[in-house]
Design an enzyme around this catalytic site. Structure first.
Site, PDB file in Angstrom:
ATOM      1  N   ALA A  32       0.832  -1.203   0.000  1.00 12.02           N
ATOM      2  CA  ALA A  32       0.000   0.000   0.000  1.00 12.02           C
ATOM      3  C   ALA A  32       0.870   1.258   0.000  1.00 12.02           C
ATOM      4  CB  ALA A  32      -0.910   0.003   1.217  1.00 12.02           C
ATOM      5  N   LYS A 113      22.110 -22.403 -17.807  1.00 10.43           N
ATOM      6  CA  LYS A 113      21.691 -21.840 -19.086  1.00 10.43           C
ATOM      7  C   LYS A 113      20.181 -21.652 -18.991  1.00 10.43           C
ATOM      8  CE  LYS A 113      22.288 -22.327 -24.044  1.00 10.43           C
ATOM      9  NZ  LYS A 113      20.944 -22.191 -24.550  1.00 10.43           N
TER      10      LYS A 113
HETATM   11  S1  IVH Z   1      26.696 -16.791 -22.337  1.00  7.96           S
HETATM   12  C1  IVH Z   1      28.178 -15.449 -26.757  1.00  7.96           C
HETATM   13  N1  IVH Z   1      25.229 -17.625 -20.412  1.00  7.96           N
HETATM   14  O1  IVH Z   1      21.999 -19.148 -24.704  1.00  7.96           O
HETATM   15  C2  IVH Z   1      27.766 -16.683 -26.067  1.00  7.96           C
HETATM   16  N2  IVH Z   1      24.224 -17.535 -22.565  1.00  7.96           N
HETATM   17  O2  IVH Z   1      24.399 -18.512 -26.157  1.00  7.96           O
HETATM   18  C3  IVH Z   1      27.859 -16.542 -24.585  1.00  7.96           C
HETATM   19  N3  IVH Z   1      21.873 -18.217 -22.566  1.00  7.96           N
HETATM   20  O3  IVH Z   1      20.760 -17.064 -26.790  1.00  7.96           O
HETATM   21  C4  IVH Z   1      26.557 -16.838 -24.026  1.00  7.96           C
HETATM   22  N4  IVH Z   1      21.713 -18.623 -20.416  1.00  7.96           N
HETATM   23  O4  IVH Z   1      21.072 -15.832 -24.540  1.00  7.96           O
HETATM   24  C5  IVH Z   1      25.252 -17.362 -21.725  1.00  7.96           C
HETATM   25  N5  IVH Z   1      24.062 -18.289 -18.542  1.00  7.96           N
HETATM   26  C6  IVH Z   1      24.092 -18.048 -19.854  1.00  7.96           C
HETATM   27  C7  IVH Z   1      22.973 -18.220 -20.672  1.00  7.96           C
HETATM   28  C8  IVH Z   1      23.078 -17.971 -22.039  1.00  7.96           C
HETATM   29  C9  IVH Z   1      21.066 -18.608 -21.577  1.00  7.96           C
HETATM   30  C10 IVH Z   1      21.458 -18.105 -23.988  1.00  7.96           C
HETATM   31  C11 IVH Z   1      21.944 -16.884 -24.696  1.00  7.96           C
HETATM   32  C12 IVH Z   1      21.968 -17.320 -26.139  1.00  7.96           C
HETATM   33  C13 IVH Z   1      22.067 -18.796 -26.067  1.00  7.96           C
HETATM   34  C14 IVH Z   1      23.348 -19.231 -26.693  1.00  7.96           C
END
Ligand code: IVH
Length: 749
Positions: A32, A113
């Site tokens: 609130a 990831k």
């Molecule tokens: S680092 C340039 N860390 O996965 C590559 N990517 O990379 C370095 N993604 O679409 C990526 N979680 O957006 C990184 N902890 C994470 C991530 C991550 C998801 C995604 C990212 C990209 C795909 C491939």
């Protein structure tokens, strides 16, 4: 204190509390109090349009719909990442790093990831300048308006911050919020999203940021794009920067300098990831040192300094023992798979929704089949497909009609079939029980009516609702208002389960609880505002925000039942459909000859004019998309139905008259201060301009003008770049002045 100082103070205060609530989950003030500060800021901003800022917390609710997204070039390409699927491949990766860097000990980090949508955010001088999707890696869609609505995404950075900072991260929908959204969609007979990532991607594609604001998205950062004004040496430095700027950071993270350390981290994450509040599909392993990253570089597709280990998705075969049918509050009949219990992503699963008949038919799912089950987003049990080789002989396709024999499983009244066509190509076939007195519906309606967000009736949960309906004391929610303490005290409840495992004697509701409930029913007559009442009525598509919008537009329930506004919204949708149909450019039904073409053009133009008139009638209300054609039709259908008429009669007989707490009569024409150069003027922007539209929008608003999405009789000027066909035509036709960028700038001077 000067207004500008006060506004800045409120903005940073609100952003801080927003962060405490959404990122750190440890709020320091009550909701609130937050609302009060928010309204104070809103009022001040309204009084001082010259102090407007697109990154004000008040802008998180979204703004007028866009015509399309602009394209932006990423400062640094957004690369992909190489996937590996086995521990051997992880070891290969680590050995490759050792070889290429010429040393044994290499520090790497391991983190989840996130299975979301990759996003780039550019901050200049600590304020969000724009945000974009990955696109093809070089160019993406600029989706700033949508991103601004995400509560955990900072609009401004906490000091100290670098002059320019490009953050890469993931936008996602948390598992629980995803489950809730799908439940709501299922209940409304809409197509559900397959998983949280699809729900997120579908949401970010919306051109109307006010719709995005209603979807529960979140943001977590995981990478650095470009940076100016600060030197970082390692992943550790990067994470410290995120923390000090209050940007949510990807956790948990492991740091190790051995290949064994990497393997144990990915195994540990494999256990823990299912407890994270969002979907993950792997572990990302990255070199910690930024100079090592630079030395290793990237291929055209992916960096050489990182790799993603993908966990195998948990899918298991099990037997489909039966298909049962659930009756929802709206009367929708949902098929449910009764499965042989199977352990999946950390729990035992024995039921899974089959969504609707189309879902069953598309996959040819039959009772007795061996099916592959998984948890969508690792949370919602779902049947993926039939393992056809294991189909026992003699199964036959499932038909809701045959199974139900045309009647509702709860009340035996006839059911109807509807093809809901949110997408024209693949209509969703749903079955509904239309009996307003169906006991299952009555229980669901009563539970909904009494819930906290509705009338908040004390002690009326699902189990009491079942007994009230079973005993015949309550057939529909308004019957609650005629209940007497005596009869309610005598209501028999189910025996309670005792700790010894035995059951207690049947219990009565009791005088004390009966009195509490009746008091709270009586209190609700006077205390609960109209918006709560509308929500409580449980009309399809009328959720909390639609209810609030209805009570902003109407004072009382009878006003809604005879609303001209709702009629106009429906009329507009009908006219628009007719216009598309008769348009000489309708590709599905092109004119056969010139005579037909010209007749249709005439009709089309006449329809356009009627549409314009209807649009003008309601334009001033600035009605939110919560009250669209579907919601308006549902409301009108409700009030015209036998059930709705009886509801209103009973409502009047009981002397109920809740009033709107946020009723706003038609907004006054000119609210902006009149000494501003564009005060009282409404602009529409079209075509390709030399700067993003958001910049022009800001300039216009700073000059006291308003920006609207479509040209109408209320439009003062059309700001037009190259192209911009249909809006330019409409402006020409209505005699709206068309401005170039230079003309706009000189008006502002
Ligand atoms: S680092 C340039 N860390 O996965 C590559 N990517 O990379 C370095 N993604 O679409 C990526 N979680 O957006 C990184 N902890 C994470 C991530 C991550 C998801 C995604 C990212 C990209 C795909 C491939």
């Amino acid at each position: 204190m000067s207004p500008s100082k006060k506004i800045n103070e409120l903005r940073s205060l609100l952003e801080r509390h927003n962060h405490l609530y959404y990122v750190e989950a440890r709020p320091e003030i009550a909701d609130a109090e937050y609302d009060r500060l928010f309204r104070e800021l809103e009022t001040l901003e309204h009084q001082h349009p010259e102090l407007d800022d697109p990154n004000s917390p008040t802008r998180r609710v979204g703004g007028a719909p866009l015509e399309g997204f602009n394209q932006v070039n990423h400062p640094v390409p957004m690369l992909s990442i190489d996937d590996v699927f086995t521990e051997e491949e992880v070891l290969d990766f680590y050995q490759r790093l050792q070889k290429n860097l010429g040393r044994k000990s290499i520090t790497v980090t391991i983190e989840p990831k996130i299975d979301g949508v990759a996003t780039s955010l550019v901050y200049r001088d600590g304020a969000l300048a724009y945000g974009a999707t990955r696109g093809d890696g070089l160019t993406g869609d600029e989706i700033t308006a949508n991103l601004r609505t995400i509560p955990s995404l900072p609009l401004t950075l906490k000091t100290p911050f670098p002059a320019m900072l490009e953050i890469r991260g993931e936008v996602f929908m948390p598992n629980k919020a995803f489950a809730r959204l799908n439940e709501e969609r299922e209940e409304a007979g809409l197509q559900t999203f397959a998983n949280p990532r699809n729900a997120t991607a579908g949401t970010l594609k919306q051109l109307d940021s006010r719709l995005v604001a209603k979807r529960p998205l979140a943001f977590i950062a995981h990478g650095l794009g470009a940076i100016e004004g600060l030197d970082l040496l390692s992943e550790g430095d990067f994470r410290s920067l995120l923390n000090s700027c209050s940007i949510p950071c990807n956790e948990p993270v492991w740091t190790t300098d051995s290949s064994n350390g990497v393997l144990s981290a990915i195994r540990e994450l494999g256990q823990r990831r299912l407890e994270l509040p969002y979907a993950t599909d792997g572990a990302v392993i990255k070199i910690a040192s930024l100079s090592d990253r630079a030395a290793l570089g990237a291929t055209s597709r992916a960096p050489r300094w990182a790799v993603a280990f993908k966990y195998p998705p948990e899918q298991k075969p099990t037997r489909l023992l039966d298909i049962t049918i659930q009756v929802g509050r709206s009367g929708i009949l949902t098929p449910v798979a009764e499965l042989e219990p199977v352990s999946l992503s950390a729990t035992t699963v024995s039921r899974a929704t089959l969504h609707n008949e189309s879902f069953i038919h598309d996959r040819d799912i039959r009772i007795g089949d061996t099916v592959l089950a998984h948890k969508s987003g690792e949370i919602i049990p779902e049947v993926l497909k039939v393992i056809i080789e294991d189909r026992p002989p003699g199964t036959k396709p499932f038909s809701m009609e045959e199974h139900l024999q045309g009647t509702c499983p709860a009340c035996n009244s006839p059911i109807v079939r509807r093809a809901n066509s949110e997408s024209k190509e693949r209509p969703v076939v749903t079955w509904w029980c239309e009996n307003p007195l169906c006991p299952n519906k009555a229980v669901a309606a009563l539970t909904h009516f009494a819930q906290r967000k509705a009338l908040d009736l004390e002690g009326l949960g699902e189990s009491v609702a079942i007994k009230l309906v079973e005993s015949g004391m309550v057939k529909s929610p308004l019957d609650l208002f005629s209940l007497r303490i005596q009869e309610l005290s005598g209501l028999l409840l189910d025996p309670a389960r005792l700790q010894t495992g035995e059951s207690s004697k049947p219990r009565r509701f009791g005088e004390k609880k009966a009195k509490l409930l009746i008091d709270s029913i009586n209190d609700s007559k006077a205390d609960q505002p109209l918006s709560r009442w509308i929500f409580a009525m449980g009309i399809p598509q009328i959720g909390e925000s639609a209810s609030r919008e209805l009570s902003r537009l109407h004072k009382t329930l009878p006003d809604i039942s005879s609303s001209e506004i709702l009629r106009t919204i429906c009329l507009l949708a009908d006219l628009e459909e007719e216009r598309k149909e008769v348009s000489p450019h309708n590709k599905d039904r092109p004119p056969r000859d010139d005579a037909e073409r010209s007749a249709r053009k005439k009709l089309h133009d006449a329809l356009r004019e009627r549409i314009q008139k209807a649009e003008d009638e309601i334009a001033d209300y600035e009605i939110s998309p919560d009250i669209g054609a579907v919601a308006s039709r549902n409301l009108i259908a409700f009030f015209n139905s036998q059930h709705g008429k009886e509801f209103m009669q009973q409502f009047e007989r009981l002397g109920l008259c809740p009033e709107s707490a946020n009723f706003l009569p038609r907004p006054s024409e000119a609210s902006a201060a009149t000494d501003m150069p564009l005060a009282g003027k409404t602009f529409v922007i079209t075509g390709t301009l030399s700067q993003p539209r958001s910049i022009y929008k800001e300039m216009i608003e700073q000059g006291g003008g308003k920006v609207s999405g479509s040209v109408s009789g209320n439009t003062s000027y059309l700001l037009a770049g190259e192209g911009g066909g249909s809006k330019r035509d409409k402006a020409d036709k209505l005699g709206v002045d068309i401005l170039s960028e230079d003309q706009l700038i000189s008006m502002l001077k």
